[in-house]
Design a protein around this motif. Structure first.
Motif, PDB file in Angstrom:
ATOM      1  N   ALA A  13       0.628  -0.820   0.269  1.00 19.39           N
ATOM      2  CA  ALA A  13       0.264  -0.354   0.172  1.00 19.39           C
ATOM      3  C   ALA A  13       0.887   1.381  -0.423  1.00 19.39           C
ATOM      4  N   THR A  14      -0.083   2.160  -0.108  1.00 19.85           N
ATOM      5  CA  THR A  14       1.186   3.531  -0.107  1.00 19.85           C
ATOM      6  C   THR A  14       0.372   4.770   0.118  1.00 19.85           C
ATOM      7  N   ARG A  15       0.324   5.713   0.624  1.00 23.04           N
ATOM      8  CA  ARG A  15      -0.627   6.814   1.212  1.00 23.04           C
ATOM      9  C   ARG A  15      -1.016   8.105   0.175  1.00 23.04           C
ATOM     10  N   GLU A  22      -4.744   0.112  -1.316  1.00 22.79           N
ATOM     11  CA  GLU A  22      -3.376  -0.834  -1.417  1.00 22.79           C
ATOM     12  C   GLU A  22      -3.147  -0.976  -2.838  1.00 22.79           C
ATOM     13  N   LEU A  23      -2.523  -1.414  -3.040  1.00 16.98           N
ATOM     14  CA  LEU A  23      -1.579  -1.304  -4.794  1.00 16.98           C
ATOM     15  C   LEU A  23      -1.767  -2.862  -5.218  1.00 16.98           C
ATOM     16  N   VAL A  24      -1.405  -3.552  -4.312  1.00 17.52           N
ATOM     17  CA  VAL A  24      -1.591  -5.087  -4.273  1.00 17.52           C
ATOM     18  C   VAL A  24      -2.010  -5.179  -3.149  1.00 17.52           C
ATOM     19  N   GLY A  41       0.093  -8.354 -17.551  1.00 16.49           N
ATOM     20  CA  GLY A  41      -1.010  -7.117 -16.822  1.00 16.49           C
ATOM     21  C   GLY A  41      -0.447  -5.652 -17.417  1.00 16.49           C
ATOM     22  N   ALA A  42      -1.604  -5.008 -17.556  1.00 17.39           N
ATOM     23  CA  ALA A  42      -1.829  -3.632 -18.002  1.00 17.39           C
ATOM     24  C   ALA A  42      -1.131  -3.147 -17.512  1.00 17.39           C
ATOM     25  N   SER A  43      -0.233  -1.823 -17.964  1.00 19.21           N
ATOM     26  CA  SER A  43       0.538  -1.275 -17.548  1.00 19.21           C
ATOM     27  C   SER A  43       0.064  -0.105 -15.483  1.00 19.21           C
ATOM     28  N   GLY A  44       0.379  -0.933 -14.923  1.00 17.83           N
ATOM     29  CA  GLY A  44      -0.099  -0.306 -13.207  1.00 17.83           C
ATOM     30  C   GLY A  44      -0.471  -1.060 -12.810  1.00 17.83           C
ATOM     31  N   CYS A  45      -0.803  -2.280 -13.179  1.00 19.33           N
ATOM     32  CA  CYS A  45      -1.813  -2.904 -12.262  1.00 19.33           C
ATOM     33  C   CYS A  45      -1.585  -3.492 -11.329  1.00 19.33           C
ATOM     34  N   GLY A  46       0.459  -3.324 -11.425  1.00 18.78           N
ATOM     35  CA  GLY A  46       0.967  -3.853  -9.850  1.00 18.78           C
ATOM     36  C   GLY A  46       2.072  -5.069 -10.750  1.00 18.78           C
ATOM     37  N   LYS A  47       2.770  -5.253 -11.201  1.00 20.52           N
ATOM     38  CA  LYS A  47       3.226  -6.119 -11.325  1.00 20.52           C
ATOM     39  C   LYS A  47       4.631  -5.938 -11.437  1.00 20.52           C
ATOM     40  N   SER A  48       5.695  -4.383 -10.974  1.00 19.81           N
ATOM     41  CA  SER A  48       6.746  -4.646 -10.306  1.00 19.81           C
ATOM     42  C   SER A  48       6.781  -4.210  -8.806  1.00 19.81           C
ATOM     43  N   LEU A  49       6.279  -4.248  -8.893  1.00 19.19           N
ATOM     44  CA  LEU A  49       6.014  -4.029  -7.191  1.00 19.19           C
ATOM     45  C   LEU A  49       5.605  -4.744  -6.644  1.00 19.19           C
ATOM     46  N   THR A  50       4.732  -5.935  -6.969  1.00 29.34           N
ATOM     47  CA  THR A  50       5.140  -7.348  -6.822  1.00 29.34           C
ATOM     48  C   THR A  50       6.203  -8.107  -6.594  1.00 29.34           C
ATOM     49  N   LEU A  58      11.284  -2.808  -1.607  1.00 25.82           N
ATOM     50  CA  LEU A  58      10.167  -1.266  -2.107  1.00 25.82           C
ATOM     51  C   LEU A  58      10.531   0.223  -2.262  1.00 25.82           C
ATOM     52  N   PRO A  59      10.264   0.546  -3.209  1.00 27.46           N
ATOM     53  CA  PRO A  59      10.174   2.162  -2.643  1.00 27.46           C
ATOM     54  C   PRO A  59       9.751   2.869  -1.944  1.00 27.46           C
ATOM     55  N   SER A  60      10.530   3.764  -1.925  1.00 30.44           N
ATOM     56  CA  SER A  60       9.744   4.365  -0.917  1.00 30.44           C
ATOM     57  C   SER A  60       8.318   5.022  -0.880  1.00 30.44           C
ATOM     58  N   GLY A  61       7.677   5.553   0.366  1.00 34.09           N
ATOM     59  CA  GLY A  61       6.615   5.301   0.194  1.00 34.09           C
ATOM     60  C   GLY A  61       5.497   4.719   0.199  1.00 34.09           C
ATOM     61  N   VAL A  62       6.035   2.960  -0.684  1.00 36.08           N
ATOM     62  CA  VAL A  62       5.200   1.754  -0.570  1.00 36.08           C
ATOM     63  C   VAL A  62       5.646   1.234   0.691  1.00 36.08           C
ATOM     64  N   THR A  63       4.922   0.655   1.266  1.00 38.94           N
ATOM     65  CA  THR A  63       4.844  -0.654   2.549  1.00 38.94           C
ATOM     66  C   THR A  63       3.882  -1.860   2.388  1.00 38.94           C
ATOM     67  N   ASP A 172      12.423  -8.635 -14.826  1.00 38.96           N
ATOM     68  CA  ASP A 172      10.572  -7.951 -15.013  1.00 38.96           C
ATOM     69  C   ASP A 172      10.663  -7.194 -16.426  1.00 38.96           C
ATOM     70  N   GLU A 173       9.851  -7.774 -16.639  1.00 46.21           N
ATOM     71  CA  GLU A 173      10.261  -6.458 -18.826  1.00 46.21           C
ATOM     72  C   GLU A 173      11.539  -7.111 -19.044  1.00 46.21           C
ATOM     73  N   PRO A 174      12.399  -8.271 -18.953  1.00 45.94           N
ATOM     74  CA  PRO A 174      13.832  -8.379 -19.372  1.00 45.94           C
ATOM     75  C   PRO A 174      13.865  -8.075 -20.920  1.00 45.94           C
TER      76      PRO A 174
HETATM   77  N1  LIG Z   1       7.098   4.364  -5.364  1.00 44.76           N
HETATM   78  C1  LIG Z   1       5.537   4.540  -5.454  1.00 44.76           C
HETATM   79  N2  LIG Z   1       4.392   5.338  -4.332  1.00 44.76           N
HETATM   80  C2  LIG Z   1       3.191   5.201  -4.866  1.00 44.76           C
HETATM   81  N3  LIG Z   1       3.301   4.471  -5.813  1.00 44.76           N
HETATM   82  C3  LIG Z   1       3.789   3.591  -7.168  1.00 44.76           C
HETATM   83  C4  LIG Z   1       4.745   4.025  -6.686  1.00 44.76           C
HETATM   84  N4  LIG Z   1       4.917   2.601  -7.111  1.00 44.76           N
HETATM   85  C5  LIG Z   1       4.379   2.247  -8.181  1.00 44.76           C
HETATM   86  N5  LIG Z   1       3.363   3.230  -7.322  1.00 44.76           N
HETATM   87  C6  LIG Z   1       1.909   2.859  -7.998  1.00 44.76           C
HETATM   88  O1  LIG Z   1       1.530   1.889  -7.676  1.00 44.76           O
HETATM   89  C7  LIG Z   1       0.949   0.904  -8.903  1.00 44.76           C
HETATM   90  C8  LIG Z   1       1.707   0.010 -10.073  1.00 44.76           C
HETATM   91  O2  LIG Z   1       3.119   0.594 -10.607  1.00 44.76           O
HETATM   92  P1  LIG Z   1       3.420  -1.004 -10.812  1.00 44.76           P
HETATM   93  O3  LIG Z   1       4.956  -0.319 -11.208  1.00 44.76           O
HETATM   94  O4  LIG Z   1       4.060  -1.845 -10.287  1.00 44.76           O
HETATM   95  O5  LIG Z   1       2.999  -1.174 -12.306  1.00 44.76           O
HETATM   96  P2  LIG Z   1       3.385  -2.455 -13.617  1.00 44.76           P
HETATM   97  O6  LIG Z   1       1.985  -3.045 -13.746  1.00 44.76           O
HETATM   98  O7  LIG Z   1       4.493  -3.128 -13.262  1.00 44.76           O
HETATM   99  O8  LIG Z   1       3.303  -1.048 -14.904  1.00 44.76           O
HETATM  100  P3  LIG Z   1       4.281  -1.304 -15.750  1.00 44.76           P
HETATM  101  O9  LIG Z   1       3.801  -2.431 -16.912  1.00 44.76           O
HETATM  102  O10 LIG Z   1       4.520  -0.144 -16.258  1.00 44.76           O
HETATM  103  O11 LIG Z   1       5.291  -1.063 -15.553  1.00 44.76           O
HETATM  104  C9  LIG Z   1       0.396   1.658 -10.134  1.00 44.76           C
HETATM  105  O12 LIG Z   1      -0.865   2.603  -9.626  1.00 44.76           O
HETATM  106  C10 LIG Z   1       1.631   2.785  -9.439  1.00 44.76           C
HETATM  107  O13 LIG Z   1       1.276   4.461  -9.722  1.00 44.76           O
END
Ligand SMILES: Nc1ncnc2c1ncn2[C@@H]1O[C@H](COP(=O)(O)OP(=O)(O)OP(=O)(O)O)[C@@H](O)[C@H]1O
Length: 261
Positions: A13-15, A22-24, A41-50, A58-63, A172-174
């Motif tokens: 999650a982030t704030r 909740e992002l994932v 999944g489509a861009s922004g669905c949460g793959k990289s954060l997973t 995790l990057p700062s701001g995500v817990t 991750d997207e190699p």
């Molecule tokens: N450091 C962060 N702080 C806050 N929100 C974030 C942070 N990093 C990513 N997000 C948000 O989390 C969600 C998922 O991001 P993520 O990068 O995991 O998507 P993705 O599926 O990997 O997309 P892409 O295919 O474009 O890389 C997005 O809405 C993104 O804006």
């Protein structure tokens, strides 16, 4: 039974504007040895954060609100996973290298982090670079990141993954930043390593062409959740969820000749 990386109930999650978002949202996933599992999944669905959440970097701001990562049923912390049990290959290899370190120095650091440094380090480094398809590995070891192309750096990342002897690889997207010929080379290489070393690969991509080419099983993600999972053939022939149908339709619109019977 082969080795297994399991992710259970991952919640990240982030704030935003003071409120939690909740992002994932409760992700369960397993990656088996000797096979490629695609997370699409489509861009922004949460793959990289997973992928970052699995390794607890995790990057700062995500817990991480919840979730367990286990290898062969044993729960592991990020520190135990990173570089030892799980190696990573990322989209933009250039950003993963330290600009002032040579390839040899990167390789030695990888061995050290994995606790595998020894008198035969140089021999193993040369072997891993050669296996990753880098011609003239001895010359390449002396190069710095700015002297290398993106495709070469991607191969070095794979060589470093091999050196770590981690049983799992998160890619991750190699291939996203590579041209089509290099994309095919990198996918070939990953396939060879899976076959030869029994690596378990989690392949993160938004490209269904890459999925069709490389994956055995597929998990489809939308808005932080896995909405469908299955065998790659079933995902292409009988996609059930709207998100899967959209990904498959978009791919077939671009490459109609890939229609699966
Ligand atoms: N450091 C962060 N702080 C806050 N929100 C974030 C942070 N990093 C990513 N997000 C948000 O989390 C969600 C998922 O991001 P993520 O990068 O995991 O998507 P993705 O599926 O990997 O997309 P892409 O295919 O474009 O890389 C997005 O809405 C993104 O804006």
């Amino acid at each position: 039974m082969g080795r297994m990386l399991t992710i259970e109930g991952l919640r990240l999650a982030t704030r935003r504007h003071g409120a939690p978002v909740e992002l994932v949202r409760g992700l369960d996933l397993s990656v088996s040895a000797g096979a490629v599992t695609a997370l699409v999944g489509a861009s922004g669905c949460g793959k990289s954060l997973t992928c970052l959440g699995i390794q607890d970097c995790l990057p700062s701001g995500v817990t991480r609100l919840a979730g367990r990562v286990a290898v062969d049923g044993q729960v592991k912390a990020g520190l135990e996973l990173r570089g030892r049990l799980v190696a990573t290959v990322m989209q933009n290899p250039r950003s993963a290298f330290n600009p002032v370190l040579s390839m040899r120095a990167h390789a030695l650091e990888t061995l050290k982090a994995a606790g595998r440094q020894g008198p035969d380090s140089d021999k193993r480094i040369l072997a891993a670079f050669a296996e990753a398809g880098l011609d003239e590995p001895a010359r390449i070891l002396a190069l710095y990141p700015f002297q290398m192309s993106g495709g070469m750096l991607q191969r070095v990342m794979i060589a470093l993954a091999l050196l770590s002897e981690a049983p799992f690889l998160i890619a991750d997207e190699p291939t996203t930043d590579l041209d089509l010929v290099l994309q095919a080379h990198v996918l070939d290489l990953i396939e060879r390593l899976v076959a030869r070393h029994g690596l378990g690969v989690l392949l993160i991509t938004h490209d269904m062409g890459v999925v069709a080419r490389a994956a055995r099983t597929v998990a489809v993600m939308e808005s932080g959740q896995i909405v469908e999972r299955g065998d790659v053939h079933d995902i292409f022939t009988e996609p059930r969820h709207a998100a899967t149908q959209a990904l498959v339709a978009a791919h077939l619109a671009l490459y109609p000749e890939e229609q699966v019977a």
